[in-house]
Design a protein around this motif. Structure first.
Motif, PDB file in Angstrom:
ATOM      1  N   PHE A  97     -25.857  50.153  -0.310  1.00  0.00           N
ATOM      2  CA  PHE A  97     -24.901  49.647  -1.286  1.00  0.00           C
ATOM      3  C   PHE A  97     -25.649  49.107  -2.495  1.00  0.00           C
ATOM      4  O   PHE A  97     -26.675  48.441  -2.352  1.00  0.00           O
ATOM      5  CB  PHE A  97     -24.066  48.511  -0.692  1.00  0.00           C
ATOM      6  CG  PHE A  97     -23.025  48.964   0.298  1.00  0.00           C
ATOM      7  CD1 PHE A  97     -22.916  50.288   0.683  1.00  0.00           C
ATOM      8  CD2 PHE A  97     -22.157  48.043   0.846  1.00  0.00           C
ATOM      9  CE1 PHE A  97     -21.958  50.696   1.588  1.00  0.00           C
ATOM     10  CE2 PHE A  97     -21.192  48.430   1.764  1.00  0.00           C
ATOM     11  CZ  PHE A  97     -21.093  49.750   2.132  1.00  0.00           C
ATOM     12  N   ASN A  98     -25.121  49.389  -3.672  1.00  0.00           N
ATOM     13  CA  ASN A  98     -25.683  48.803  -4.884  1.00  0.00           C
ATOM     14  C   ASN A  98     -24.854  47.565  -5.212  1.00  0.00           C
ATOM     15  O   ASN A  98     -23.758  47.652  -5.738  1.00  0.00           O
ATOM     16  CB  ASN A  98     -25.650  49.795  -6.051  1.00  0.00           C
ATOM     17  CG  ASN A  98     -26.497  49.322  -7.217  1.00  0.00           C
ATOM     18  OD1 ASN A  98     -26.632  48.118  -7.446  1.00  0.00           O
ATOM     19  ND2 ASN A  98     -27.082  50.255  -7.948  1.00  0.00           N
ATOM     20  N   HIS A 103     -24.799  46.689 -12.211  1.00  0.00           N
ATOM     21  CA  HIS A 103     -25.136  48.106 -12.046  1.00  0.00           C
ATOM     22  C   HIS A 103     -23.992  48.977 -12.566  1.00  0.00           C
ATOM     23  O   HIS A 103     -22.808  48.649 -12.413  1.00  0.00           O
ATOM     24  CB  HIS A 103     -25.432  48.432 -10.578  1.00  0.00           C
ATOM     25  CG  HIS A 103     -24.210  48.722  -9.763  1.00  0.00           C
ATOM     26  ND1 HIS A 103     -23.723  50.003  -9.576  1.00  0.00           N
ATOM     27  CD2 HIS A 103     -23.372  47.912  -9.069  1.00  0.00           C
ATOM     28  CE1 HIS A 103     -22.645  49.969  -8.825  1.00  0.00           C
ATOM     29  NE2 HIS A 103     -22.406  48.717  -8.495  1.00  0.00           N
ATOM     30  N   PRO A 104     -24.292  50.110 -13.192  1.00  0.00           N
ATOM     31  CA  PRO A 104     -23.247  50.993 -13.730  1.00  0.00           C
ATOM     32  C   PRO A 104     -22.539  51.746 -12.611  1.00  0.00           C
ATOM     33  O   PRO A 104     -23.134  52.091 -11.595  1.00  0.00           O
ATOM     34  CB  PRO A 104     -24.028  51.947 -14.642  1.00  0.00           C
ATOM     35  CG  PRO A 104     -25.408  51.962 -14.064  1.00  0.00           C
ATOM     36  CD  PRO A 104     -25.649  50.585 -13.505  1.00  0.00           C
ATOM     37  N   SER A 105     -21.242  51.990 -12.790  1.00  0.00           N
ATOM     38  CA  SER A 105     -20.456  52.723 -11.794  1.00  0.00           C
ATOM     39  C   SER A 105     -19.258  53.340 -12.488  1.00  0.00           C
ATOM     40  O   SER A 105     -18.732  52.783 -13.457  1.00  0.00           O
ATOM     41  CB  SER A 105     -19.986  51.771 -10.686  1.00  0.00           C
ATOM     42  OG  SER A 105     -19.010  52.395  -9.871  1.00  0.00           O
ATOM     43  N   VAL A 106     -18.819  54.483 -11.965  1.00  0.00           N
ATOM     44  CA  VAL A 106     -17.627  55.138 -12.531  1.00  0.00           C
ATOM     45  C   VAL A 106     -16.365  54.351 -12.215  1.00  0.00           C
ATOM     46  O   VAL A 106     -15.297  54.650 -12.756  1.00  0.00           O
ATOM     47  CB  VAL A 106     -17.480  56.581 -11.999  1.00  0.00           C
ATOM     48  CG1 VAL A 106     -18.642  57.446 -12.451  1.00  0.00           C
ATOM     49  CG2 VAL A 106     -17.359  56.588 -10.473  1.00  0.00           C
ATOM     50  N   TYR A 107     -16.481  53.331 -11.351  1.00  0.00           N
ATOM     51  CA  TYR A 107     -15.315  52.566 -10.951  1.00  0.00           C
ATOM     52  C   TYR A 107     -15.283  51.157 -11.563  1.00  0.00           C
ATOM     53  O   TYR A 107     -14.434  50.354 -11.186  1.00  0.00           O
ATOM     54  CB  TYR A 107     -15.268  52.435  -9.420  1.00  0.00           C
ATOM     55  CG  TYR A 107     -15.160  53.756  -8.714  1.00  0.00           C
ATOM     56  CD1 TYR A 107     -13.965  54.464  -8.684  1.00  0.00           C
ATOM     57  CD2 TYR A 107     -16.261  54.307  -8.069  1.00  0.00           C
ATOM     58  CE1 TYR A 107     -13.861  55.684  -8.042  1.00  0.00           C
ATOM     59  CE2 TYR A 107     -16.171  55.528  -7.408  1.00  0.00           C
ATOM     60  CZ  TYR A 107     -14.970  56.213  -7.397  1.00  0.00           C
ATOM     61  OH  TYR A 107     -14.876  57.422  -6.750  1.00  0.00           O
ATOM     62  N   ARG A 108     -16.159  50.861 -12.490  1.00  0.00           N
ATOM     63  CA  ARG A 108     -16.154  49.530 -13.074  1.00  0.00           C
ATOM     64  C   ARG A 108     -16.410  49.606 -14.575  1.00  0.00           C
ATOM     65  O   ARG A 108     -16.894  50.615 -15.084  1.00  0.00           O
ATOM     66  CB  ARG A 108     -17.208  48.634 -12.408  1.00  0.00           C
ATOM     67  CG  ARG A 108     -18.643  49.077 -12.625  1.00  0.00           C
ATOM     68  CD  ARG A 108     -19.637  48.169 -11.937  1.00  0.00           C
ATOM     69  NE  ARG A 108     -19.635  46.819 -12.514  1.00  0.00           N
ATOM     70  CZ  ARG A 108     -20.429  45.828 -12.090  1.00  0.00           C
ATOM     71  NH1 ARG A 108     -21.249  46.036 -11.063  1.00  0.00           N
ATOM     72  NH2 ARG A 108     -20.397  44.656 -12.673  1.00  0.00           N
ATOM     73  N   TRP A 119     -10.242  56.145 -10.422  1.00  0.00           N
ATOM     74  CA  TRP A 119      -9.454  55.367  -9.465  1.00  0.00           C
ATOM     75  C   TRP A 119      -8.224  56.143  -9.009  1.00  0.00           C
ATOM     76  O   TRP A 119      -7.856  56.095  -7.823  1.00  0.00           O
ATOM     77  CB  TRP A 119      -9.031  54.033 -10.090  1.00  0.00           C
ATOM     78  CG  TRP A 119     -10.125  53.005 -10.059  1.00  0.00           C
ATOM     79  CD1 TRP A 119     -10.977  52.668 -11.067  1.00  0.00           C
ATOM     80  CD2 TRP A 119     -10.483  52.194  -8.935  1.00  0.00           C
ATOM     81  NE1 TRP A 119     -11.851  51.697 -10.650  1.00  0.00           N
ATOM     82  CE2 TRP A 119     -11.561  51.382  -9.347  1.00  0.00           C
ATOM     83  CE3 TRP A 119     -10.000  52.064  -7.644  1.00  0.00           C
ATOM     84  CZ2 TRP A 119     -12.163  50.463  -8.496  1.00  0.00           C
ATOM     85  CZ3 TRP A 119     -10.597  51.154  -6.787  1.00  0.00           C
ATOM     86  CH2 TRP A 119     -11.664  50.357  -7.209  1.00  0.00           C
ATOM     87  N   ASN A 238     -27.908  44.522  -1.792  1.00  0.00           N
ATOM     88  CA  ASN A 238     -28.252  45.943  -1.642  1.00  0.00           C
ATOM     89  C   ASN A 238     -28.577  46.214  -0.172  1.00  0.00           C
ATOM     90  O   ASN A 238     -29.734  46.216   0.244  1.00  0.00           O
ATOM     91  CB  ASN A 238     -29.437  46.304  -2.545  1.00  0.00           C
ATOM     92  CG  ASN A 238     -29.138  45.991  -3.999  1.00  0.00           C
ATOM     93  OD1 ASN A 238     -28.184  46.502  -4.571  1.00  0.00           O
ATOM     94  ND2 ASN A 238     -29.937  45.123  -4.601  1.00  0.00           N
TER      95      ASN A 238
END
Length: 279
Positions: A97-98, A103-108, A119, A238
């Motif tokens: 887990f990050n 950290h960059p994410s497509v969900y945030r 989403w 992590n």
């Protein structure tokens, strides 16, 4: 080279003379010297009994160890039935887990069309599934007149959805509330509900996710680090996990879902009635 077969006959006896007869036979076979026959017979008998004893001890030891190992392994309850269980699969590799704060994410991040699409595709964008009457009963539900069914034209069956898609939908609603100034101007979740109603909806989501987290109770360990600029120990989120294959589960619902059915097809059929209160 010629081989000869002895024609001597030794009858099987049930009397106490068996050992004596066996000793004479062994002496005749293994030694022509009477002085050595007794020693050889003793060694042969000793080796046979010793081998049997060792084999017995090994079998007993392995059996005891097997029983002990079985007692140490906790018996897990049987997984409740779901037709989607056929798609459950654990990934072979561990997933870390990050948990870093930034950290960059497509969900945030701030709202964007790409973020909303990400989403949508893991929650309400997944096709609705179809259950047969047998599957409905096996998941512990009743075939009541209030159950939503598909028309015979659409193949019949009961409307259903993977629970994880509802949980992700709830999480998405909480995310949207973080950006209420943006979503509150057009999202039906906010614009078509009174503040008390959507707050109750969000509280439902929080408590539903609480139940999921407490039910699945993640036992992985978080360690702590000393970090410059922080006066207290800093948690390292992590952590390593063995995850189910989420994509395979979603593919199952999409493959077993109802394709191309518009909202207008979801109608009350003849004989169906409304519940007095939501379940």
């Amino acid at each position: 080279m010629m081989f000869s077969i002895s024609s001597d006959y030794q009858p099987i006896s049930n009397s106490g003379q068996d050992d004596e007869a066996g000793d004479k036979l062994l002496a005749k076979r293994y030694s022509a010297d009477p002085a050595q026959s007794g020693t050889r017979i003793f060694l042969i008998r000793y080796w046979v009994h010793f081998t049997h004893a060792v084999l017995f001890l090994l079998c007993t030891t392995f059996f005891v160890l097997w029983i002990h190992t079985r007692m140490q392994i906790p018996t897990l309850p049987e997984m409740p039935f779901s037709p989607a269980n056929v798609a459950l699969e654990y990934r072979q590799e561990y997933i870390v887990f990050n948990g870093s704060f930034n950290h960059p994410s497509v969900y945030r991040g701030p709202p964007t069309p790409e973020l909303d699409a990400a989403w949508y595709n893991v929650s309400i964008g997944v096709k609705l599934a179809r259950l047969t009457r047998e599957q409905l009963l096996e998941i512990g539900k009743e075939d009541s007149p209030s159950k939503v069914k598909y028309t015979e034209e659409d193949g019949g069956g009961y409307m259903a959805a993977l629970e994880v898609t509802h949980q992700l939908h709830c999480l998405n609603m909480l995310r949207k509330y973080l950006y209420y100034d943006y979503y509150g101007t057009f999202d039906p979740f906010f614009t078509e509900s009174k503040p008390d109603t959507y707050r109750m909806h969000l509280e439902h989501c929080i408590d539903n996710l609480r139940q999921v987290l407490m039910c699945t109770a993640d036992a992985n360990m978080i360690t702590f680090e000393w970090v410059r600029g922080f006066s207290t120990a800093y948690p390292d989120f992590n952590t390593r996990h063995q995850c189910r294959n989420f994509e395979k589960l979603i593919d199952w619902q999409n493959s077993n879902g109802i394709h191309g059915i518009a909202g207008s097809h979801i109608i009350r059929l003849e004989g169906q009635v409304d519940l007095v209160h939501p379940p």
